[in-house]
Design an enzyme around this catalytic site. Structure first.
Site, mmCIF file in Angstrom:
data_model
loop_
_atom_site.group_PDB
_atom_site.id
_atom_site.type_symbol
_atom_site.label_atom_id
_atom_site.label_comp_id
_atom_site.label_asym_id
_atom_site.label_seq_id
_atom_site.Cartn_x
_atom_site.Cartn_y
_atom_site.Cartn_z
ATOM 1 N N SER A 1 44.536 52.127 28.556
ATOM 2 C CA SER A 1 43.841 51.322 27.541
ATOM 3 C C SER A 1 42.341 51.252 27.797
ATOM 4 C CB SER A 1 44.428 49.913 27.486
ATOM 5 O OG SER A 1 45.756 49.927 27.029
ATOM 6 N N GLY B 1 47.394 51.018 24.408
ATOM 7 C CA GLY B 1 46.584 52.222 24.388
ATOM 8 C C GLY B 1 45.141 51.924 24.024
ATOM 9 N N GLY C 1 41.219 52.638 22.038
ATOM 10 C CA GLY C 1 40.649 52.990 20.745
ATOM 11 C C GLY C 1 40.881 51.961 19.656
ATOM 12 N N CYS D 1 50.123 44.970 22.848
ATOM 13 C CA CYS D 1 48.683 45.245 22.770
ATOM 14 C C CYS D 1 48.349 46.123 21.564
ATOM 15 C CB CYS D 1 48.194 45.853 24.083
ATOM 16 S SG CYS D 1 46.433 45.602 24.352
ATOM 17 N N GLN E 1 48.809 45.414 17.350
ATOM 18 C CA GLN E 1 47.846 45.628 16.276
ATOM 19 C C GLN E 1 48.408 46.561 15.208
ATOM 20 O OE1 GLN E 1 44.672 47.095 18.711
ATOM 21 N NE2 GLN E 1 44.467 45.145 19.792
ATOM 22 N N ASN F 1 44.069 42.851 28.120
ATOM 23 C CA ASN F 1 43.107 43.944 28.088
ATOM 24 C C ASN F 1 43.015 44.487 26.670
ATOM 25 O OD1 ASN F 1 41.639 46.292 28.250
ATOM 26 N ND2 ASN F 1 43.277 47.461 29.223
ATOM 27 N N GLY G 1 39.992 45.072 23.227
ATOM 28 C CA GLY G 1 38.697 44.861 22.593
ATOM 29 C C GLY G 1 38.797 44.742 21.087
ATOM 30 N N PHE G 2 40.023 44.919 20.570
ATOM 31 C CA PHE G 2 40.296 44.736 19.147
ATOM 32 C C PHE G 2 41.345 43.641 19.003
ATOM 33 C CE2 PHE G 2 38.528 48.924 19.423
ATOM 34 C CZ PHE G 2 37.815 49.105 18.249
ATOM 35 N N HIS H 1 49.771 41.505 27.929
ATOM 36 C CA HIS H 1 50.599 42.434 28.704
ATOM 37 C C HIS H 1 51.662 41.683 29.518
ATOM 38 C CE1 HIS H 1 48.713 46.457 28.258
ATOM 39 N NE2 HIS H 1 47.702 45.718 27.819
ATOM 40 N N GLU I 1 54.145 42.851 31.114
ATOM 41 C CA GLU I 1 54.520 43.517 32.372
ATOM 42 C C GLU I 1 53.643 43.036 33.519
ATOM 43 O OE1 GLU I 1 50.964 45.757 31.275
ATOM 44 O OE2 GLU I 1 52.655 44.939 30.143
#
Length: 365
Positions: free
Chosen positions: A51, A229, A231, A257, A261, A299, A301-302, A343, A345
């Site tokens: 990610s 992941g 992007g 994550c 989205q 973690n 950023g979107f 996350h 996990e």
């Protein structure tokens, strides 16, 4: 490992801010979006988390490298971050079970970094100015030359990056005789997600990012998992269509994550680039369904657009961030499909949220 000496290095931000420090890792130049992680441990898991592909990582913990590198603590097969910024960079490590020093690890992985930076000042600057691109160099200190390179680096917004980190070929994980079969869409999956499935008697087949629903369905899984992941999710029409097809099949679906989205986008809920993302292992989240709080590892950023969810007749909110009230979890009405932004996990991080894997298994049953 070559003889390590602290050569001069420079960090230049997109807004022209300059920091001078010492070289860490390979001598060279690297670019990417700069971000920070507030975790106090787990630096190797951060370095190898897909990610973070294409991002320069600032670690707020003062000491990096002090417990070395251990092969089985990697979340993928290689270093994924584009560069490292830290305060104290320790080539000497104390843990007997470690396989190598961080310097050898970075040299072998071609990772360029910079140390001896006032990371407290840097993080405050990023928090005030927002996410931006940056460049690290231990080859030149010519700011004008570095800025010419930096302006050519694309913004993270609009970038599709999962195809750069996904598996090239399908593979299996777990015991073939396990009681559950789950098809995993690998958009940049972490190994500890697969380990959590394996410990719960799940046999997983992991598919490349652009695999269609029909190709995965041919394996006859009981359910589907959409991974984390890198992007911009809005640039991943192919994955949104896959999620829509899974929902139409009424199979159980779990997303983490980036998977969260994409589930939102598949239900006409927009995503957005955050001013500053959530990256750390102490983010408080409330499960509003069972009225319970949990400390989470994050973690991203979107994020998803909260107003779209609140106005939606397709999904309902399950989890909310207690710091900024952003949406951390949703489930689809009338479907066996849910997702979380964080996350569960939790590697690194507290294990408060691992019950979500059990909830998914209940759906499979």
């Amino acid at each position: 490992m070559t003889n390590y000496s602290k050569l001069p290095a420079i960090l230049l931000l997109e807004d022209g801010t300059v920091y001078h420090g010492k070289a860490a890792g390979k001598i060279g130049t690297t670019t990417g979006e700069i971000c920070f992680n507030t975790g106090t441990t787990g630096y190797q898991e951060i370095f190898t988390d897909p990610s973070y592909y294409g991002q320069i990582m600032v670690t707020t913990n003062a000491h990096i490298g002090n417990y070395g590198i251990t092969v089985n603590e990697s979340e993928s097969e290689r270093i994924q971050i584009a560069g490292l910024v830290c305060k104290n960079y320790s080539v000497i490590y104390s843990r007997k079970m470690a396989d190598s020093s961080i310097q050898k690890y970075f040299e072998d992985g071609n990772l360029v970094g910079i140390s001896d930076i006032d990371t407290r000042s840097l993080v405050r600057h990023i928090r005030n100015k927002g996410a931006m691109n940056a460049i690290i160099s231990s080859e030149t200190s010519d700011v004008e030359e570095l800025m010419q390179q930096l302006v050519k680096v694309p913004s993270m917004a609009g970038l599709e990056l999962s195809s750069a980190v996904t598996t090239e070929q399908p593979y299996y994980y777990g015991n073939e005789d396990a009681s559950h079969r789950v098809a995993v869409l690998d958009l940049g999956i972490k190994k500890n997600i697969l380990r959590n499935f394996d410990t719960r008697k799940v046999y997983a087949k992991i598919f490349p990012a652009k695999t269609t629903f029909a190709e995965m369905e041919a394996w006859a899984p009981q359910g589907y998992f959409i991974s984390n992941g890198p992007g911009d999710p809005a640039a991943m029409d192919y994955a949104v269509q896959t999620v829509k097809d899974i929902l139409a099949s009424d199979r159980p679906l779990f997303g983490i994550c980036l998977g969260h989205q994409l589930l939102a986008l598949a239900n006409d809920i927009r995503t957005k680039k955050m001013f500053n993302g959530h990256r750390g292992i102490n983010h408080p989240v409330k499960n509003v369904i069972i009225d319970r709080c949990e400390i989470t590892s994050q973690n991203h950023g979107f994020g998803v657009v909260a107003e779209d969810i609140k106005n939606s007749d397709k999904v309902e909110i399950t989890h909310v961030n207690l710091n900024d009230k952003s949406i951390e979890g949703i489930r689809v009405k009338g479907k066996r499909a849910f997702s979380v932004q964080y996350h569960p996990e939790s590697s690194p991080g507290p294990h408060d949220s691992r019950y979500l894997f059990d909830d998914f298994l209940t759906m499979l049953a």
